[in-house]
Design an enzyme around this catalytic site. Structure first.
Site, PDB file in Angstrom:
ATOM      1  CG  ASP A   1      -1.832   1.169   1.316  1.00 21.44           C
ATOM      2  OD1 ASP A   1      -2.666   1.291   0.404  1.00 21.44           O
ATOM      3  OD2 ASP A   1      -1.724   1.981   2.261  1.00 21.44           O
TER       4      ASP A   1
ATOM      5  CD  GLU B   1      -2.311   2.059  -3.582  1.00 23.45           C
ATOM      6  OE1 GLU B   1      -3.146   2.876  -3.986  1.00 23.45           O
ATOM      7  OE2 GLU B   1      -1.548   2.316  -2.631  1.00 23.45           O
TER       8      GLU B   1
END
Ligand code: OTU
Length: 656
Positions: free
Chosen positions: A294, A336
């Site tokens: 993330d 990501e």
């Protein structure tokens, strides 16, 4: 002896010093394997860590702790996972197989809890899912926790969802069914109530050094001019004053890139690297096969930079990658990075992330639907699609996040499009404010200072179904269904792995109820994270002619087509032009034949005359896989409104 040689020697010596401890850590069966992998991978690990942390007086102490952490993780890796490691070593590119199909959901929104999810496994199998991404299900801070992206404990689940042991069992069960478990690894920040943050609040210096904490604003001011505001709605900048962090001034400023309760970790501190490595390997040993890294662009901060996509952020990922190769080789990273396409591409590398979201293609599908013009998409597919061998895009239509118009300004410029005006148009269009727009989306994080804005909304609502159904417009309903299937058909055929957001396969609409849930009310992304609508699924099954029924059947048909076509494996993709701005077209060539895909991004039927069709497909009849109709290039071809044609040039199909 030069410095580098001296250091390499020193590294060897530190490994030798570790031997006795490695021997007591490693089990008999695993010791040889570990030593072999360490031998092969130590060099890159050492080089990268040396670049990041070599200037520290205690570098070798940290290096030893890091190697020991890897050894401990390997020692506790189960036989089943070690067998998986071995299988992956013989077939490392499993994710490029044409039978792979991804799906993503929040456990609570999709199925209540892990037990509920287990009961939905037959449904996932019916859809053909082989890669299941469960969004953050860890213990998160109470109240608003950014949909779980404020993690309080990487080793515990939210109590309403289940336990870590149940998750490990689920991972096993999924694997028996041929499904890989994918989890988020939120490694840029922790929640402000993570044990590390609590110890920092209590004044422990070692833990204050896990974060960026300042007594006054002098240092923050050095960073601020270049920082992007990710969530401008939150008010204030990235440095928040916290009374509850012990400091000489009765509190401290803490760096938080996202929401104020998400505190950025300081990767300049090797103790942070080691701690995160331990959490990562812990998850790998629970059976997680893919970790979605993330917010990876934000891992490294340096004054005078934007603090995004710094070279050291890449190095940190490379070090994690090499260490996971030693201790949990089956583990794969997915990046990501929702940033400029040039930067997105830099994370996609066998030494960093084998997989990455493909935000550019996602955005350009929406762009082409709004404009009825595929030129920007074609331009990007030609120049920006190819990635290194062994890596793959994860192609998706929308995620749990907003849609930000992240095409490259220079690509727009090359086509004579003003990028700023174009983004404004796209925001107006998808917010449903542009005259004639079919979309019903919501503006997200509008920034009055920069004029930036992103869009929230479910796939079906953005594609026109919400408006069409509320206006009881049969014609528009038809178009909306076709748009939804067009986009799914493209992610299934483009190359790489398709990823479906669960709920989209039954065309779920925006959920405006988030406004009355205090922890969600101010974050429009909740409009497109609806609870899975079981009634709608039943209706889809009972009424195959309903919009949800047609979407479900259409997506299942596309999935079955994909599973059947080895030519769709890998990611060799060549776009070509058909002399119409409405059409996108590309060839997929695998070891086993060739597939040609033609899609119409407009409500206008387009006739492709024989000459360009023969140039693309050859003269012999070929088979359109969705309709199972033979197609004679000599006659030309009518591509209907929003139609997607998937044409096989394989002789076997031609005979059938
Ligand atoms: C990610 O997204 C998650 O997907 C979000 O759901 C989280 O809120 C966020 O991180 C914080 O954990 O800005 O608008 O380049 O764009 O990390 C979404 C990456 C985001 C960022 C991305 C971030």
């Amino acid at each position: 002896m030069n410095d580098r040689d001296w250091l390499a020697d020193e590294a060897r010596r530190s490994l030798e010093r570790l031997q006795p401890r490695l021997e007591t850590t490693l089990d008999a069966a695993g010791a040889d394997v570990f030593h072999r992998r360490l031998e092969a991978r130590f060099e890159p690990v050492f080089q990268v860590l040396l670049t990041l942390y070599g200037e520290r007086y205690d570098f070798f102490w940290h290096l030893e702790r890091i190697v020991l952490a890897a050894a401990r993780a390997w020692a506790s890796r189960s036989d089943g996972l070690r067998a998986l490691d071995a299988r992956r070593e013989t077939n490392p590119e499993w994710y490029l197989d044409h039978r792979q199909l991804g799906a993503v959901c929040y456990v609570d929104r999709f199925a209540g809890n892990l037990e509920g999810l287990r009961q939905r496994l037959p449904y996932l199998e019916e859809l053909g899912v082989t890669y299941l991404h469960l969004m953050p299900l860890f213990q998160a801070r109470p109240g608003d926790n950014d949909g779980g992206y404020a993690v309080s404990d990487y080793r515990a689940l939210g109590p309403a969802l289940g336990t870590m042991d149940e998750l490990a069992e689920l991972a096993d069960e999924l694997r028996r069914r041929g499904i890989s478990l994918v989890l988020d690894f939120v490694l840029n920040h922790t929640a402000d109530d993570h044990a590390w943050a609590e110890r920092a609040k209590a004044g422990e210096e070692d833990y204050q050094a896990f974060y960026f904490m300042f007594d006054d604003r002098s240092e923050p001011e050095r960073y601020l001019p270049m920082l992007r505001e990710i969530f401008p709605d939150r008010g204030g900048d990235s440095f928040i004053w916290r009374d509850d962090v012990q400091g000489p001034r009765g509190g401290k400023f803490v760096w938080s890139t996202f929401y104020p309760f998400q505190w950025d970790l300081n990767y300049r501190n090797p103790a942070v690297f080691c701690a995160i490595l331990e959490e990562m390997l812990y998850l790998a040993n629970r059976g997680v096969e893919v970790l979605r890294l993330d917010a990876v662009p934000f891992l490294w901060k340096a004054p005078g930079t934007t603090c995004e996509n710094q070279p050291e952020a890449h190095l940190a990922v490379q070090a994690l990658n090499a260490l996971s190769d030693i201790a949990a080789p089956a583990l794969v990273f997915k990046s990501e990075a929702i940033v400029h396409p040039d930067e997105v591409a830099r994370y996609v590398d066998p030494a960093e992330c084998h997989l990455s979201y493909n935000p550019l293609f996602m955005v350009l599908m929406w762009e082409a639907l709004a404009t009825r013009d595929t030129r920007l998409m074609h331009h990007a597919l030609e120049r920006r699609f190819k990635t290194a061998d062994g890596t793959a895009w994860i192609n998706y239509i929308r995620s749990h996040d907003d849609i930000g118009w992240g095409f490259a300004d220079q690509d727009a410029g090359a086509l004579g499009i003003d990028p700023h005006g174009h983004r404004r148009f796209l925001n107006d269009f998808y917010a449903g404010e542009f005259e004639g727009s079919f979309a019903r989306g919501l503006r997200f994080q509008e920034n009055p200072r920069t004029g930036d804005c992103r869009i929230a909304g479910t796939l079906a609502s953005l594609a026109g179904l919400e408006k069409a159904v509320t206006e009881d417009d049969a014609h528009e309903t038809e178009f909306a269904i076709r748009r939804i299937l067009l986009m799914h058909g493209l992610i299934m055929t483009l190359g790489g792995m398709p990823l479906i957001y669960l709920g989209d396969e039954i065309a779920q609409l925006n959920d405006y109820g988030f406004r009355s849930e205090p922890a969600h009310a101010r974050d429009e992304r909740w409009a497109h994270r609806p609870r899975f609508d079981e009634d709608r699924l039943q209706a889809a099954r009972r009424h195959p002619g309903s919009p949800e029924g047609r979407v479900l059947a259409g997506i299942k048909r596309l999935g079955a087509m994909r599973r059947d076509q080895p030519a769709l494996a890998g990611s060799d993709m060549r776009p070509f032009e058909l002399d119409s701005r409405y059409l996108i077209a590309f060839h997929r060539t695998g070891e086993q034949g060739r597939i040609t895909v033609i899609g119409n991004f407009s409500e206008h039927p387009v006739f492709v005359p024989p000459a360009p069709l023969i140039a693309a497909l050859g003269e012999r009849p070929c088979l359109e896989l969705l309709t199972q109709r033979l197609l004679d290039p000599n006659l030309g071809l009518q591509v209907e409104a929003y139609q997607l044609l998937i044409v096989s040039a394989e002789p076997r199909s031609q005979e059938s």
